[in-house]
Scaffold this motif. Structure first.
Motif, mmCIF file in Angstrom:
data_model
loop_
_atom_site.group_PDB
_atom_site.id
_atom_site.type_symbol
_atom_site.label_atom_id
_atom_site.label_comp_id
_atom_site.label_asym_id
_atom_site.label_seq_id
_atom_site.Cartn_x
_atom_site.Cartn_y
_atom_site.Cartn_z
ATOM 1 N N GLU A 114 65.526 41.012 66.928
ATOM 2 C CA GLU A 114 66.306 41.985 66.159
ATOM 3 C C GLU A 114 67.797 41.886 66.433
ATOM 4 O OE1 GLU A 114 66.484 46.836 65.398
ATOM 5 O OE2 GLU A 114 64.850 45.948 66.572
ATOM 6 N N ALA A 115 68.161 41.575 67.695
ATOM 7 C CA ALA A 115 69.579 41.517 68.059
ATOM 8 C C ALA A 115 70.308 40.395 67.325
ATOM 9 C CB ALA A 115 69.714 41.327 69.569
ATOM 10 N N ASP A 116 69.600 39.287 67.054
ATOM 11 C CA ASP A 116 70.226 38.145 66.392
ATOM 12 C C ASP A 116 70.065 38.180 64.877
ATOM 13 O OD1 ASP A 116 70.900 37.134 68.871
ATOM 14 O OD2 ASP A 116 69.099 35.907 69.038
ATOM 15 N N ALA A 117 69.152 39.004 64.382
ATOM 16 C CA ALA A 117 68.805 38.955 62.965
ATOM 17 C C ALA A 117 69.984 39.277 62.052
ATOM 18 C CB ALA A 117 67.644 39.906 62.688
ATOM 19 N N MET A 118 70.755 40.317 62.385
ATOM 20 C CA MET A 118 71.871 40.711 61.529
ATOM 21 C C MET A 118 72.864 39.575 61.363
ATOM 22 S SD MET A 118 74.516 43.943 61.837
ATOM 23 C CE MET A 118 75.137 43.489 63.459
ATOM 24 N N PHE A 119 73.190 38.895 62.461
ATOM 25 C CA PHE A 119 74.163 37.825 62.398
ATOM 26 C C PHE A 119 73.599 36.623 61.641
ATOM 27 C CE2 PHE A 119 74.782 39.899 66.679
ATOM 28 C CZ PHE A 119 75.704 40.811 66.189
ATOM 29 N N ALA A 120 72.289 36.364 61.817
ATOM 30 C CA ALA A 120 71.657 35.241 61.122
ATOM 31 C C ALA A 120 71.608 35.486 59.616
ATOM 32 C CB ALA A 120 70.249 35.017 61.667
ATOM 33 N N TRP A 121 71.274 36.716 59.211
ATOM 34 C CA TRP A 121 71.255 37.054 57.788
ATOM 35 C C TRP A 121 72.652 36.910 57.193
ATOM 36 C CZ3 TRP A 121 67.713 37.721 54.099
ATOM 37 C CH2 TRP A 121 66.380 37.979 54.466
ATOM 38 N N ARG A 122 73.660 37.408 57.918
ATOM 39 C CA ARG A 122 75.039 37.323 57.446
ATOM 40 C C ARG A 122 75.452 35.870 57.264
ATOM 41 N NH1 ARG A 122 79.144 35.728 56.243
ATOM 42 N NH2 ARG A 122 81.248 36.555 56.438
ATOM 43 N N ARG A 123 75.099 35.031 58.212
ATOM 44 C CA ARG A 123 75.488 33.625 58.142
ATOM 45 C C ARG A 123 74.794 32.927 56.974
ATOM 46 N NH1 ARG A 123 78.118 30.088 61.367
ATOM 47 N NH2 ARG A 123 77.551 27.903 61.167
ATOM 48 N N GLU A 124 73.495 33.176 56.798
ATOM 49 C CA GLU A 124 72.779 32.529 55.688
ATOM 50 C C GLU A 124 73.332 32.984 54.340
ATOM 51 O OE1 GLU A 124 70.484 30.009 55.852
ATOM 52 O OE2 GLU A 124 71.163 30.064 57.934
ATOM 53 N N ALA A 125 73.682 34.279 54.232
ATOM 54 C CA ALA A 125 74.265 34.788 52.990
ATOM 55 C C ALA A 125 75.599 34.110 52.707
ATOM 56 C CB ALA A 125 74.438 36.301 53.064
ATOM 57 N N SER A 126 76.395 33.904 53.758
ATOM 58 C CA SER A 126 77.671 33.218 53.603
ATOM 59 C C SER A 126 77.465 31.771 53.181
ATOM 60 C CB SER A 126 78.451 33.275 54.923
ATOM 61 O OG SER A 126 79.627 32.498 54.844
ATOM 62 N N GLU A 127 76.521 31.102 53.836
ATOM 63 C CA GLU A 127 76.230 29.709 53.480
ATOM 64 C C GLU A 127 75.761 29.607 52.026
ATOM 65 O OE1 GLU A 127 76.750 27.001 55.062
ATOM 66 O OE2 GLU A 127 76.942 27.515 57.180
ATOM 67 N N PHE A 128 74.951 30.583 51.582
ATOM 68 C CA PHE A 128 74.471 30.563 50.193
ATOM 69 C C PHE A 128 75.642 30.679 49.218
ATOM 70 C CE2 PHE A 128 73.300 32.690 46.303
ATOM 71 C CZ PHE A 128 72.237 31.921 45.844
ATOM 72 N N ALA A 170 87.445 38.547 55.016
ATOM 73 C CA ALA A 170 86.674 39.790 54.893
ATOM 74 C C ALA A 170 85.327 39.703 55.592
ATOM 75 C CB ALA A 170 86.478 40.137 53.414
ATOM 76 N N GLY A 171 85.169 38.680 56.430
ATOM 77 C CA GLY A 171 83.851 38.445 57.024
ATOM 78 C C GLY A 171 83.307 39.588 57.850
ATOM 79 N N THR A 172 84.174 40.283 58.603
ATOM 80 C CA THR A 172 83.683 41.349 59.464
ATOM 81 C C THR A 172 83.074 42.493 58.655
ATOM 82 O OG1 THR A 172 85.944 42.204 59.520
ATOM 83 C CG2 THR A 172 85.238 40.859 61.367
ATOM 84 N N LEU A 173 83.669 42.812 57.518
ATOM 85 C CA LEU A 173 83.116 43.887 56.690
ATOM 86 C C LEU A 173 81.777 43.491 56.086
ATOM 87 C CD1 LEU A 173 86.141 45.378 54.702
ATOM 88 C CD2 LEU A 173 84.902 46.378 56.618
ATOM 89 N N SER A 174 81.670 42.249 55.639
ATOM 90 C CA SER A 174 80.442 41.825 54.969
ATOM 91 C C SER A 174 79.271 41.673 55.930
ATOM 92 C CB SER A 174 80.676 40.505 54.222
ATOM 93 O OG SER A 174 81.091 39.493 55.110
ATOM 94 N N MET A 175 79.530 41.759 57.242
ATOM 95 C CA MET A 175 78.438 41.684 58.214
ATOM 96 C C MET A 175 77.634 42.972 58.263
ATOM 97 S SD MET A 175 78.659 40.943 62.307
ATOM 98 C CE MET A 175 79.403 42.530 62.682
ATOM 99 N N LEU A 176 78.296 44.121 58.123
ATOM 100 C CA LEU A 176 77.655 45.417 58.353
ATOM 101 C C LEU A 176 76.388 45.663 57.537
ATOM 102 C CD1 LEU A 176 80.380 48.180 58.844
ATOM 103 C CD2 LEU A 176 78.564 47.508 60.422
ATOM 104 N N PRO A 177 76.366 45.382 56.228
ATOM 105 C CA PRO A 177 75.156 45.696 55.456
ATOM 106 C C PRO A 177 73.898 45.013 55.972
ATOM 107 C CG PRO A 177 76.995 45.272 53.979
ATOM 108 C CD PRO A 177 77.451 44.900 55.355
ATOM 109 N N PHE A 178 74.061 43.914 56.712
ATOM 110 C CA PHE A 178 72.891 43.161 57.150
ATOM 111 C C PHE A 178 72.203 43.772 58.374
ATOM 112 C CE2 PHE A 178 75.297 40.167 54.594
ATOM 113 C CZ PHE A 178 74.290 39.732 53.730
#
Length: 257
Positions: free
Chosen positions: A154-168, A192-200
Motif C-alpha cells: 500500500e505504501a508504494d501503490a500511490m507512487f506506482a499508480w502516479r508514475r504509470e499514469a504519467s508514463e501513459f 505540476a507533478g506533485t499535485l497530480s500525485m494526490l488523487p492516486f
C-alpha cells in the motif's frame, strides 16, 4: 521520433526538458526536487550524467555540477565513482504527501482549475492527434502503462499508480508525433507533478484512471479522434474534480481546528 537524448522512460524525460528562465542552478535543483516529490524520479534511480543532463536542460555542465553538489548537501542524491558510478536519487527518498497537500492548499480553487484546464487542452489535443498517427508500437506502449504491478504494498501503490499514469500520458504525447505538444506536456508533468500525485491515494480514482486510459487507448487504436479526445477530457476533468473536492475537505478541516 526522439525528443530527448536520454535513453529513459517518458516520465524521466519529462523532468529533463530545457529550462527557460530563472536562476539556472536553483531551477535545476527545483526541477529534480519536484520530480522526487511527485514520484517522477524513483528512490534509487540513476540520473543522467552531467553531459546528458546539461544538453537536455539547455544549461552548462558547470551549472549541472553546482546543482548536483547542492542536492548532495541536502541528502537528496548520492554520487559514486567508478565504472558503475554516477548520481542516484537517495534510497527511501519517497515523495512527501504532507508537502503535496501544503502545495494544494497554497492555491485557490481558480488556480487549481486553471492548471487542470491547461493540462486538459494539451492532453486532449495529443489524444486526437495520436488517433490519426499512432502505430502498433505506440498502442503497445500505452497498454503497458494502464496499471502498476499488483504485488506492490500500500505504501508504494500511490507512487506506482502516479508514475504509470504519467508514463501513459507521455506515451500518448509521443504517439501524437508533435514535438511541440509533447514537450509542453512533459513540462506540465514535471511542474505540476506533485499535485497530480494526490488523487492516486484513492483506490477508486486509480481504477477510474485505468478504465479511462484503456478507453483512450481503444479509441486511438480504432483511429477515432473524437472518442479519444472525449475520454481524455473525462480523465482530466476527473482529476480536477478530485483535487477541488479534496481542497474543500482540507480547507473545512483546517477551519474547524
Amino acid at each position: 521520433m526522439s525528443l530527448s537524448p536520454l535513453d529513459a522512460s517518458h516520465s524521466t524525460a519529462a523532468v529533463f526538458t530545457p529550462i527557460k528562465s530563472g536562476g539556472l542552478v536553483e531551477e535545476v535543483c527545483k526541477r529534480i526536487e519536484l520530480a522526487v516529490e511527485s514520484g517522477l524520479l524513483k528512490s534509487g534511480q540513476r540520473l543522467p550524467n552531467e553531459i546528458e543532463m546539461s544538453a537536455s536542460l539547455g544549461v552548462s555542465a558547470v551549472t549541472v555540477r553546482e546543482a548536483l553538489a547542492l542536492l548532495r548537501d541536502q541528502g537528496l542524491i548520492r554520487t559514486t565513482r567508478g565504472r558503475n558510478g554516477g548520481s542516484f536519487v537517495t534510497e527511501n527518498s519517497f515523495p512527501s504527501e504532507a508537502r503535496t497537500r501544503e502545495k494544494l492548499l497554497s492555491l485557490t480553487p481558480y488556480e487549481i482549475a486553471d492548471i487542470s484546464l491547461h493540462l486538459q487542452a494539451i492532453s486532449v489535443a495529443c489524444a486526437g492527434a495520436a488517433a490519426l498517427r499512432a502505430g502498433p508500437e505506440d498502442i503497445a506502449s500505452m497498454r503497458s502503462h494502464l496499471r502498476p504491478e499488483e504485488s506492490l504494498d500500500e505504501a508504494d501503490a500511490m507512487f506506482a499508480w502516479r508514475r504509470e499514469a504519467s508514463e501513459f500520458m507521455l506515451a500518448v504525447a509521443m504517439a501524437a508525433r508533435s514535438a511541440r505538444m509533447a514537450r509542453e506536456l512533459w513540462n506540465l508533468q514535471s511542474d505540476a507533478g506533485t499535485l497530480s500525485m494526490l488523487p492516486f491515494e484513492d483506490p477508486n480514482f486509480c481504477e477510474l484512471t485505468a478504465t479511462l486510459n484503456e478507453s483512450i487507448t481503444n479509441a486511438i487504436e480504432a483511429q477515432d479522434p473524437i472518442a479519444a479526445e472525449a475520454r481524455m477530457r473525462d480523465l482530466c476533468m476527473a482529476g480536477n474534480e478530485w483535487l477541488l473536492a479534496e481542497y474543500a475537505r482540507e480547507a473545512d478541516l483546517n477551519h474547524s481546528l
